[in-house]
Each structure stands twice: as C-alpha cells, then as structure tokens.
Write a protein that holds these residues in place. Structure first.
Motif, PDB file in Angstrom:
ATOM      1  N   ASP A 169      48.326  40.276  37.122  1.00 42.20           N
ATOM      2  CA  ASP A 169      47.313  39.358  37.629  1.00 42.20           C
ATOM      3  C   ASP A 169      45.957  39.911  37.229  1.00 42.20           C
ATOM      4  O   ASP A 169      45.698  41.115  37.354  1.00 42.20           O
ATOM      5  CB  ASP A 169      47.429  39.233  39.154  1.00 42.20           C
ATOM      6  N   PHE A 170      45.070  39.038  36.759  1.00 43.89           N
ATOM      7  CA  PHE A 170      43.801  39.511  36.210  1.00 43.89           C
ATOM      8  C   PHE A 170      42.983  40.268  37.254  1.00 43.89           C
ATOM      9  O   PHE A 170      42.390  41.315  36.962  1.00 43.89           O
ATOM     10  CB  PHE A 170      42.992  38.327  35.662  1.00 43.89           C
ATOM     11  N   ASP A 193      42.120  33.739  38.608  1.00 43.58           N
ATOM     12  CA  ASP A 193      41.851  34.247  37.259  1.00 43.58           C
ATOM     13  C   ASP A 193      40.424  33.896  36.827  1.00 43.58           C
ATOM     14  O   ASP A 193      39.697  34.733  36.265  1.00 43.58           O
ATOM     15  CB  ASP A 193      42.851  33.663  36.257  1.00 43.58           C
TER      16      ASP A 193
END
Length: 435
Positions: free
Chosen positions: A74-75, A256
């Motif tokens: 996950d960013f 994101d």
C-alpha cells in the motif's frame, strides 16, 4: 490454471454439450449407463480417473507470512516505512521510528487476522454445503458424497435436495427447481423431460436440465449426470471469477491519491525549507536534519491505523448480520455503492411465504385464529404436502407448501404423529390439465 482448464475442455464429449437436445435413449447409449442398475464400480473408477472429482477448483490459501507481506503493498504504508527508515538512520530519532513501525505492524496484523478468520469461515461453509447424492450403482441405490459423482451416474432427486451436478432429466414427476443463483428467477421452474430443439438454448430455456447448486422445491426426478466440477455452469462462473481483474476499492484509491499528494507537498516544503536555510547561511548538515525531521513529522502515521480500526468495526457489524468479509478494504466498497441494478424485485426477496388469512368456521379470519389439531383443515395442509423437515428442524420445499406446514406448526399441530398415522399411499400432483 489456463492450461488445466483447456485440458478439461478437451475431455468433454459431444453428448455433454448437447445433452438437452438429445432423445433419452440416444443420450443413454452415448453415456453408456443403464438406468435400471446405474454404473458399476469399475465404470466409476475409470470415469473418476478420466474426469476427476466433482468439486470446484479453489485458489490455494496463501500462508500467514504471505498474507502479512501483502499488507505492506500500500502506498501510504510504503511512505511510512520510508519515514521510519529516515528517522532512524538520518536524524537518529528512534522514538519516531519505533512508533511508526509499531503502527504499521499492528495494521498488518489486524489485516492478516481478519483475512485468516474469513477464510476459515468460508472453508467451514463449503464443507457444510457439500451435499449428499442418492445414486444407482451396481443395481442398488446408494447415498454418496457429491464429490464422488462422475458423468453417467444415475441420480435420484426429490423435494429438498440440492442438485449435486449438471444433469439431464430422465424422469420428472411435477418437478420444480429453484434456479435463482444461475438465472435470477426467484420462482421455482417447472421441469420436464422433452428434448429442446432450440439450438444454443440458454440455461433458463433448458427445461430438461438441472444444474449444480440449485434446489429441488417440489416433486421427484431421475437424472443422468452430464457435467461435474469445473465443467458445470457454476464451474464456468467460478472460472470467470478466478480470472477476473483485481481492482482496488474506492478507499484504497483515495488513500493512494492522498499518499501521493502528501508526499509531493511534504517533499516540496522540505526542499523549500532546506534552500531557504542555506540562503540564510545555515550549515548544510543542520538544514538537512531540519528538512528530514519536518518531512517525517508531516507524514500522518496514524491514518492507516485509524482506517484499519474503522474497517474492523465495519467487519464486526457485517458479521453480526451474518455477512462474511474476506479483506478489510472490501467493507468500504459496499458503503460506497450508489446504485444496485436488479432485473426485478423477486431477486431481492427471501423467497419465503406466510399464510396471513384463513377461511375457517365459515368466515375469513386472521392467522392468529386458534384451530383445533384434529380439524381436517390442518391435516389437509400438512399431509397433501411435500415439504420436509431437515436435521436442524428447517422446512425445505416449495415456498407455498412450507408456508402451509409452518402455519400448522404454529397451531401446535402434531406433524410427525399425523404423518405416521396417515402414510401416503398414492399421489395425484397438481398440473395444468388436472387443475
């Protein structure tokens, strides 16, 4: 998976694809299975080796370590890990690094626990949903597990049964099958044995076929298995789902975007601070530490933890309503749904009926009226009825008939006692000609 599916397709016979168009004698010759005796043990062993098990292929569960690593894709999590590394090695602020790592690890652990629990529950449901099948083999009627079925098996069906494979009907007595899972049609469908002359008839038009996973609500039938496992219509759906493109949920996309926007802004502010400090004559090392500290402080390390906690609460709320959620982000997807498209209201009903009014004692009365157990009204409702009570005491059968039996039970009618006292000796089922 793709190569395996192609291999399965190559083993299919012409009669499997055109079973609904063939005359019954022609189909039985092609399938090489006598109706009276069914397959022999030797035939069953050969066909099990050729066709495999009557079960859907399932994706292998990932290990706990793989699930744990997956949580870090996950960013925002990647940004937090980078911030922790910078805090530890550049600015030597180990307190910040420990706090960030603790938040990230706890977030991953909660995600792993939720996914593992959901997979266990789904596996348990699959085991419970595996139906038995009554088949003719070696001249006898046997009850076997549905995964042991092979093409050519002669299966006996009656009200309350779950159809264990795709089958062509050989005999049908007032048979009705609920096929909502495949066709969306909530009303049970009348079945018969006549061949279908229409080329490439749709599932809903194949009145002489019954399909895996559907429910027999009325009548009795004898059928021959034409497809098992991934070759069934349900198997085709499972195959499409297995190869469906995985997309991120709205929440994941928003996070994101937020993470990228924050990263750009934080880096820009840190760069401006660094340049301004240098222009004012500060040392490079001092300004570097100030810029890094500013960047680390600006990153919202609490955001993933907060979103995970909120999603966990949503998952618990869904579980209380008997809904399983496999991954935490999936909870938010339903909350973000704006339009649900449905072909008709029947698809969204419980497929249950209830008697509300009763014509008794010469007048129409509410269902709360008390009727004596010996009254012929209750006896006729129960005895002229194909509804069954399963092991858990649940009524199984046509919705109209189950409503009648439920009404009698609500009146404290001795169901089993009357069924034993008045056994069924003959059956004249309702049809359009007899009315």
């Amino acid at each position: 998976m793709k190569d395996q599916n192609m291999e399965q397709k190559s083993t299919r016979k012409v009669w499997q694809d055109k079973a609904y168009q063939m005359e019954i004698p022609e189909l039985l010759r092609a399938v090489e299975s006598p109706v009276e005796t069914g397959l022999s043990s030797v035939d069953v062993a050969k066909r099990q080796a050729e066709y495999g098990s009557n079960a859907l292929e399932v994706e292998k569960h990932s290990s706990l370590l793989e699930k744990f690593i997956e949580q870090f894709k996950d960013f925002m999590i990647i940004i937090l890990l980078a911030a922790a590394a910078v805090s530890l090695f550049a600015s030597h602020e180990w307190h910040d690094a420990v706090i960030i790592l603790l938040v990230v690890v706890l977030n991953a652990i909660m995600g792993v626990i939720q996914e593992a629990k959901a997979e266990e529950a789904i596996d348990a449901l699959k085991e419970m949903a595996s139906p038995d099948a009554r088949v003719r083999r070696n001249g006898n009627v046997e009850t076997i597990k549905s995964h042991e079925l092979v093409p050519g098996d002669i299966v006996l069906l009656e009200a309350g049964d779950i159809v264990p494979a795709d089958m062509r009907l050989l005999e049908a007595n007032s048979l009705k099958v609920e096929e909502a899972a495949l066709t969306g049609e909530s009303v049970p469908v009348d079945k018969d044995i006549a061949p279908i002359t229409l080329e490439d008839a749709g599932i809903g038009d194949r009145k002489n076929m019954v399909y895996s996973g559907t429910n027999v609500t009325y009548g009795r039938a004898v059928a021959v298995v034409t497809a098992i496992g991934m070759d069934t219509e349900v198997g085709h759906i499972a195959n499409m789902l297995a190869h469906a493109e995985k997309t991120k949920t709205p929440l994941q996309r928003d996070q994101d975007r937020l993470g990228k926007s924050l990263t750009i802004m934080i880096l820009a502010i840190a760069a401006v601070t660094f340049v301004v400090g240098l222009l004012r004559g500060r040392a490079i090392t001092d300004m570097l530490l100030v810029s890094i500290s500013l960047a680390v402080a600006a990153i919202p390390e609490g955001l993933p933890a907060i979103s995970t906690i909120i999603l966990s609460l949503g998952t618990r709320s869904m579980a209380e309503r008997k809904a399983l959620v496999r991954t935490l982000p999936a909870v938010e997807t339903l909350g973000g749904t704006q339009v649900i498209c449905s072909d008709k209201t029947g698809t969204l009903t419980l497929n249950q009926m209830t008697i509300e009014k009763v014509y008794f004692d010469g007048k129409l009365q509410d269902r709360s009226v008390e009727i004596p157990a010996e009254n012929p009204l209750l006896r006729s409702l129960v005895l002229a009825n194909d509804t069954k009570l399963d092991a858990e005491g649940k009524l199984i059968g046509d919705p109209t008939e189950t409503a009648m039996v439920q009404f009698a039970l609500d009146q404290h009618f001795p169901l089993q006692e009357n069924e034993s006292k008045y056994p069924r000796v003959q059956e004249l089922p309702f049809d359009s000609s007899r009315k």
